[in-house]
Design a protein around this motif. Structure first.
Motif, PDB file in Angstrom:
ATOM      1  N   ASP A 176       0.834  -1.205   0.000  1.00 17.91           N
ATOM      2  CA  ASP A 176       0.000   0.000   0.000  1.00 17.91           C
ATOM      3  C   ASP A 176       0.869   1.255   0.000  1.00 17.91           C
ATOM      4  N   ILE A 177       1.962   1.216   0.762  1.00 16.73           N
ATOM      5  CA  ILE A 177       2.887   2.349   0.824  1.00 16.73           C
ATOM      6  C   ILE A 177       3.524   2.581  -0.544  1.00 16.73           C
ATOM      7  N   GLU A 178       3.967   1.506  -1.190  1.00 14.27           N
ATOM      8  CA  GLU A 178       4.559   1.638  -2.523  1.00 14.27           C
ATOM      9  C   GLU A 178       3.588   2.315  -3.489  1.00 14.27           C
ATOM     10  N   GLU A 179       2.353   1.892  -3.457  1.00 15.88           N
ATOM     11  CA  GLU A 179       1.348   2.452  -4.354  1.00 15.88           C
ATOM     12  C   GLU A 179       1.034   3.902  -4.004  1.00 15.88           C
ATOM     13  N   SER A 180       0.829   4.177  -2.735  1.00 18.52           N
ATOM     14  CA  SER A 180       0.446   5.512  -2.301  1.00 18.52           C
ATOM     15  C   SER A 180       1.541   6.551  -2.532  1.00 18.52           C
ATOM     16  N   PHE A 181       2.792   6.166  -2.280  1.00 14.81           N
ATOM     17  CA  PHE A 181       3.900   7.102  -2.408  1.00 14.81           C
ATOM     18  C   PHE A 181       4.620   6.989  -3.748  1.00 14.81           C
ATOM     19  N   ASP A 182       4.165   6.071  -4.606  1.00 16.92           N
ATOM     20  CA  ASP A 182       4.767   5.844  -5.919  1.00 16.92           C
ATOM     21  C   ASP A 182       6.269   5.584  -5.800  1.00 16.92           C
ATOM     22  N   ILE A 183       6.598   4.613  -4.936  1.00 18.03           N
ATOM     23  CA  ILE A 183       7.982   4.212  -4.724  1.00 18.03           C
ATOM     24  C   ILE A 183       8.087   2.701  -4.844  1.00 18.03           C
ATOM     25  N   THR A 184       9.305   2.208  -4.945  1.00 21.87           N
ATOM     26  CA  THR A 184       9.572   0.782  -4.928  1.00 21.87           C
ATOM     27  C   THR A 184      10.478   0.499  -3.744  1.00 21.87           C
ATOM     28  N   ILE A 185      10.018  -0.373  -2.863  1.00 22.01           N
ATOM     29  CA  ILE A 185      10.785  -0.722  -1.675  1.00 22.01           C
ATOM     30  C   ILE A 185      11.558  -1.999  -1.969  1.00 22.01           C
ATOM     31  N   SER A 186      12.873  -1.936  -1.863  1.00 23.84           N
ATOM     32  CA  SER A 186      13.697  -3.103  -2.153  1.00 23.84           C
ATOM     33  C   SER A 186      13.531  -4.157  -1.065  1.00 23.84           C
ATOM     34  N   ASP A 187      13.744  -5.399  -1.448  1.00 23.93           N
ATOM     35  CA  ASP A 187      13.578  -6.518  -0.515  1.00 23.93           C
ATOM     36  C   ASP A 187      14.479  -6.397   0.707  1.00 23.93           C
ATOM     37  N   ASP A 188      15.677  -5.854   0.536  1.00 24.83           N
ATOM     38  CA  ASP A 188      16.582  -5.748   1.677  1.00 24.83           C
ATOM     39  C   ASP A 188      16.089  -4.756   2.723  1.00 24.83           C
ATOM     40  N   ARG A 189      15.155  -3.891   2.365  1.00 22.98           N
ATOM     41  CA  ARG A 189      14.579  -2.940   3.334  1.00 22.98           C
ATOM     42  C   ARG A 189      13.487  -3.583   4.185  1.00 22.98           C
ATOM     43  N   LEU A 190      13.003  -4.745   3.767  1.00 23.96           N
ATOM     44  CA  LEU A 190      11.895  -5.377   4.485  1.00 23.96           C
ATOM     45  C   LEU A 190      12.312  -5.931   5.834  1.00 23.96           C
ATOM     46  N   ALA A 191      13.538  -6.374   5.936  1.00 21.04           N
ATOM     47  CA  ALA A 191      14.029  -6.876   7.220  1.00 21.04           C
ATOM     48  C   ALA A 191      14.196  -5.692   8.167  1.00 21.04           C
ATOM     49  N   GLY A 192      13.797  -5.875   9.374  1.00 20.79           N
ATOM     50  CA  GLY A 192      13.971  -4.816  10.363  1.00 20.79           C
ATOM     51  C   GLY A 192      12.846  -3.816  10.415  1.00 20.79           C
ATOM     52  N   VAL A 193      11.696  -4.155   9.859  1.00 19.47           N
ATOM     53  CA  VAL A 193      10.532  -3.273   9.955  1.00 19.47           C
ATOM     54  C   VAL A 193       9.723  -3.724  11.164  1.00 19.47           C
ATOM     55  N   TYR A 194       9.812  -2.934  12.234  1.00 16.77           N
ATOM     56  CA  TYR A 194       9.150  -3.299  13.482  1.00 16.77           C
ATOM     57  C   TYR A 194       8.178  -2.237  13.989  1.00 16.77           C
ATOM     58  N   THR A 195       8.392  -0.987  13.578  1.00 18.51           N
ATOM     59  CA  THR A 195       7.580   0.103  14.105  1.00 18.51           C
ATOM     60  C   THR A 195       7.045   0.987  12.983  1.00 18.51           C
ATOM     61  N   VAL A 196       6.107   1.841  13.347  1.00 21.45           N
ATOM     62  CA  VAL A 196       5.601   2.836  12.400  1.00 21.45           C
ATOM     63  C   VAL A 196       6.752   3.747  11.972  1.00 21.45           C
ATOM     64  N   GLY A 197       7.652   4.045  12.898  1.00 21.06           N
ATOM     65  CA  GLY A 197       8.820   4.864  12.567  1.00 21.06           C
ATOM     66  C   GLY A 197       9.704   4.217  11.507  1.00 21.06           C
ATOM     67  N   ASP A 198       9.804   2.889  11.542  1.00 14.27           N
ATOM     68  CA  ASP A 198      10.558   2.180  10.500  1.00 14.27           C
ATOM     69  C   ASP A 198       9.916   2.402   9.131  1.00 14.27           C
ATOM     70  N   LEU A 199       8.591   2.397   9.097  1.00 14.60           N
ATOM     71  CA  LEU A 199       7.880   2.647   7.840  1.00 14.60           C
ATOM     72  C   LEU A 199       8.130   4.074   7.357  1.00 14.60           C
ATOM     73  N   VAL A 200       8.106   5.030   8.265  1.00 15.63           N
ATOM     74  CA  VAL A 200       8.392   6.423   7.918  1.00 15.63           C
ATOM     75  C   VAL A 200       9.804   6.533   7.341  1.00 15.63           C
ATOM     76  N   ASP A 201      10.765   5.892   7.989  1.00 13.93           N
ATOM     77  CA  ASP A 201      12.154   5.924   7.515  1.00 13.93           C
ATOM     78  C   ASP A 201      12.282   5.342   6.112  1.00 13.93           C
ATOM     79  N   ILE A 202      11.577   4.244   5.866  1.00 15.61           N
ATOM     80  CA  ILE A 202      11.620   3.632   4.535  1.00 15.61           C
ATOM     81  C   ILE A 202      11.099   4.606   3.487  1.00 15.61           C
ATOM     82  N   VAL A 203       9.985   5.257   3.776  1.00  9.76           N
ATOM     83  CA  VAL A 203       9.426   6.211   2.812  1.00  9.76           C
ATOM     84  C   VAL A 203      10.397   7.364   2.594  1.00  9.76           C
ATOM     85  N   MET A 204      10.936   7.905   3.675  1.00  9.52           N
ATOM     86  CA  MET A 204      11.846   9.053   3.541  1.00  9.52           C
ATOM     87  C   MET A 204      13.086   8.705   2.723  1.00  9.52           C
TER      88      MET A 204
END
Length: 89
Positions: free
Chosen positions: A51-79
């Motif tokens: 949903d984040i990829e679609e909403s922000f028109d970004i592509t999240i690489s697979d290596d970013r998926l590890a270590g996503v534990y908090t809402v702040g982690d999601l914010v960091d990924i988007v930024m």
């Protein structure tokens, strides 16, 4: 985009995927834990990331998926992802 801007845009995406929101007027905060506080399992987290990829028109690489534990982690990924792609939807 600021952290608050991203958090504001993430909130409805997260709310759509969970019924377990933290109590209090602020609702979601950067330190809100996805599994423990929102009771999301790994599949739901993957759907939120899609949903984040679609909403922000970004592509999240697979290596970013590890270590996503908090809402702040999601914010960091988007930024970091939006910044590296040169756009912040």
């Amino acid at each position: 985009m600021t952290t608050n801007d991203i958090l504001h845009r993430l909130t409805p995406l997260i709310r759509a995927r969970t019924e377990h929101l933290p109590a209090g007027p602020s609702g979601l905060a950067p330190d809100t834990r996805l599994e423990q506080d929102l009771r999301m399992d790994s599949l739901v987290i993957v759907h939120v990331l899609e949903d984040i990829e679609e909403s922000f028109d970004i592509t999240i690489s697979d290596d970013r998926l590890a270590g996503v534990y908090t809402v702040g982690d999601l914010v960091d990924i988007v930024m970091t992802t939006a910044g590296s792609e040169g756009r912040a939807a």
